[in-house]
Design a protein around this motif. Structure first.
Motif, short mmCIF file in Angstrom:
data_model
loop_
_atom_site.label_atom_id
_atom_site.label_comp_id
_atom_site.label_asym_id
_atom_site.label_seq_id
_atom_site.Cartn_x
_atom_site.Cartn_y
_atom_site.Cartn_z
N ASP A 149 -3.24 6.09 -1.21
CA ASP A 149 -4.49 6.31 -2.24
C ASP A 149 -3.75 6.75 -3.40
N ARG A 150 -2.59 6.55 -3.53
CA ARG A 150 -1.81 7.37 -5.48
C ARG A 150 -2.58 6.40 -5.86
N GLU A 151 -1.82 6.62 -7.23
CA GLU A 151 -2.30 6.06 -8.53
C GLU A 151 -0.80 4.70 -8.37
N ALA A 152 -1.38 3.93 -9.39
CA ALA A 152 -0.30 3.03 -9.60
C ALA A 152 0.76 3.21 -9.72
N ILE A 153 0.53 4.12 -10.66
CA ILE A 153 2.78 4.25 -11.21
C ILE A 153 3.13 4.85 -10.20
N CYS A 154 2.89 5.47 -8.58
CA CYS A 154 3.65 6.22 -8.03
C CYS A 154 4.43 4.49 -7.43
N ASP A 155 5.60 4.96 -6.56
CA ASP A 155 6.20 3.94 -5.31
C ASP A 155 5.17 3.42 -4.23
N ARG A 156 3.90 2.78 -4.89
CA ARG A 156 2.98 3.33 -2.95
C ARG A 156 3.70 2.56 -2.24
N ALA A 157 3.71 2.50 -0.88
CA ALA A 157 3.23 2.36 0.22
C ALA A 157 3.66 0.38 0.35
N LEU A 158 3.98 -0.56 0.68
CA LEU A 158 4.22 -1.78 0.93
C LEU A 158 4.25 -1.80 2.27
N ILE A 159 4.48 -3.33 2.79
CA ILE A 159 4.27 -3.92 4.06
C ILE A 159 5.43 -4.87 4.00
N LEU A 160 6.47 -4.09 5.19
CA LEU A 160 7.89 -4.88 5.23
C LEU A 160 7.21 -5.53 6.95
N ASP A 161 7.63 -7.00 7.19
CA ASP A 161 6.90 -7.29 8.04
C ASP A 161 8.20 -7.98 8.33
N ASP A 162 8.32 -9.33 9.12
CA ASP A 162 9.00 -9.79 9.16
C ASP A 162 9.64 -10.97 8.41
N ARG A 163 8.24 -11.63 7.91
CA ARG A 163 8.16 -12.98 7.16
C ARG A 163 8.97 -12.66 5.95
N VAL A 164 8.13 -11.02 5.52
CA VAL A 164 9.20 -10.44 4.16
C VAL A 164 10.38 -10.35 3.98
N PHE A 165 10.67 -9.42 5.27
CA PHE A 165 12.37 -9.40 5.74
C PHE A 165 13.01 -10.78 5.01
N ARG A 166 12.47 -11.34 6.33
CA ARG A 166 12.92 -13.10 6.54
C ARG A 166 13.38 -13.73 4.95
N SER A 167 12.91 -13.15 4.08
CA SER A 167 12.76 -13.90 2.59
C SER A 167 13.33 -12.81 2.01
N LEU A 168 13.60 -11.48 2.03
CA LEU A 168 14.56 -11.34 2.31
C LEU A 168 16.04 -11.28 2.28
N ASN A 169 15.86 -11.67 3.25
CA ASN A 169 17.74 -12.00 3.72
C ASN A 169 18.36 -13.24 3.24
N ALA A 170 16.90 -14.09 3.07
CA ALA A 170 17.31 -15.36 2.10
C ALA A 170 18.54 -15.76 0.82
N LEU A 171 17.27 -14.21 0.42
CA LEU A 171 18.00 -13.92 -0.60
C LEU A 171 19.17 -13.34 -1.26
N GLY A 172 19.88 -12.80 0.08
CA GLY A 172 20.89 -12.16 0.36
C GLY A 172 20.30 -10.80 -0.21
#
Length: 228
Positions: A149-172
Motif C-alpha cells: 500500500d505504499r505510494e506510487a513513487i516507491c518501487d512497489r511489489a510486482l508479480i513475477l510469474d512464469d508468463r512474465v519470466f518467459r517474456s523477459l527471457n525472450a527479450l534476453g
C-alpha cells in the motif's frame, strides 16, 4: 532492453486489462470450512457465460486491501481474493492449493510478516519469509503486489510469474545476471527495481508493463519483427 520494450509498448499501448472470471461454486467447498466463503462475494456478477460466474479485477483487491489494513482476518481474506483472482477459471488447482494454504498453521504469521516486510520496502525479506503449502512464486508475488500500500513513487511489489519470466527471457533479460547472484530473493527485488526503471523511461506504470509481459507470455519475437 528499453528499446525492445518501447516497441512493444507502442504496439500494445491501447490494450487494457480485463476482469478475471471465476466460479464461486467451484471455490465454496474449499473455503467454507475455513470461514472464508464470504470472500466469494467480491467483484460483480458476470453478465455473460455460465450462470453464477463473477468478475474480479485489481481494483477489487485494492479496495479489500484498504479495508483490511493489518487485521489478521482481513489479510486472510485478501490472500484468498488474490488466489481467486490469480486462478480465474483456467487454473483448476487454485481452489485446492488455496485450501492447503488455509490449512497451514503458518498462514497468519506468514501473511503478517510478509505484509510488514513488503510495506516496509523489504521485498527480498518478504520473499525469504514466504513459505506456505500450495503457494509458489507465481502466487505469493501476487500477494506481495496486492498487499503493498505504499505510494506510487516507491518501487512497489510486482508479480513475477512464469508468463512474465518467459517474456523477459525472450527479450534476453536474465534475472540472475542482472542481480549478480542466483539467490531468488535478491533476483526478485532486482526484477522489481528494473521494471520500475523501465516503466519510468517508457512513460507507463510498472504494473501495466508487468501485465503486458504477462499477456505476451514470451511471444515477443513476432511483435518485435513487425515493429522493425
Amino acid at each position: 532492453m528499453v528499446e525492445q520494450l518501447q516497441r512493444l509498448v507502442v504496439r500494445y499501448g491501447e490494450s487494457v486489462r480485463k476482469p478475471v472470471r471465476f466460479r464461486p461454486g467451484t471455490w465454496r467447498p474449499r473455503l467454507a470450512s475455513h470461514g472464508a466463503a464470504h470472500v466469494l462475494d467480491i467483484g460483480v456478477e458476470s453478465a455473460s457465460g455460465p450462470g453464477g460466474d463473477r468478475l474480479i479485477e485489481r481494483g477489487d483487491l485494492v479496495r479489500l486491501r484498504d479495508h483490511a489494513g493489518d487485521d489478521p482476518d482481513g489479510l486472510r481474506d485478501l490472500f484468498v481474493a488474490v488466489m481467486i483472482w490469480g486462478s480465474g477459471t483456467t487454473n483448476g488447482r487454485g481452489p485446492r492449493y488455496t485450501e492447503a494454504a488455509l490449512s497451514d498453521p503458518r498462514l497468519p504469521r506468514v501473511l503478517r510478516t510478509t505484509c510488514v516486510a513488503v510495506r516496509g520496502g523489504d521485498l527480498s525479506g518478504a520473499y525469504r519469509q514466504f513459505a506456505l503449502k500450495g503457494v509458489g512464486r507465481s502466487f505469493f508475488t501476487k500477494w506481495f503486489a496486492a498487499v503493498d500500500d505504499r505510494e506510487a513513487i516507491c518501487d512497489r511489489a510486482l508479480i513475477l510469474d512464469d508468463r512474465v519470466f518467459r517474456s523477459l527471457n525472450a527479450l534476453g533479460w536474465s534475472s540472475w545476471k542482472a542481480a549478480g547472484t542466483r539467490h531468488w530473493p535478491t533476483r526478485y527485488a532486482t526484477y522489481v527495481s528494473c521494471m520500475h526503471g523501465w516503466a519510468s523511461s517508457l512513460g507507463v506504470t510498472p504494473d501495466w508493463l508487468e501485465w503486458l509481459l504477462f499477456h505476451l507470455n514470451g511471444r515477443v519475437d513476432r511483435d518485435l519483427s513487425l515493429g522493425s
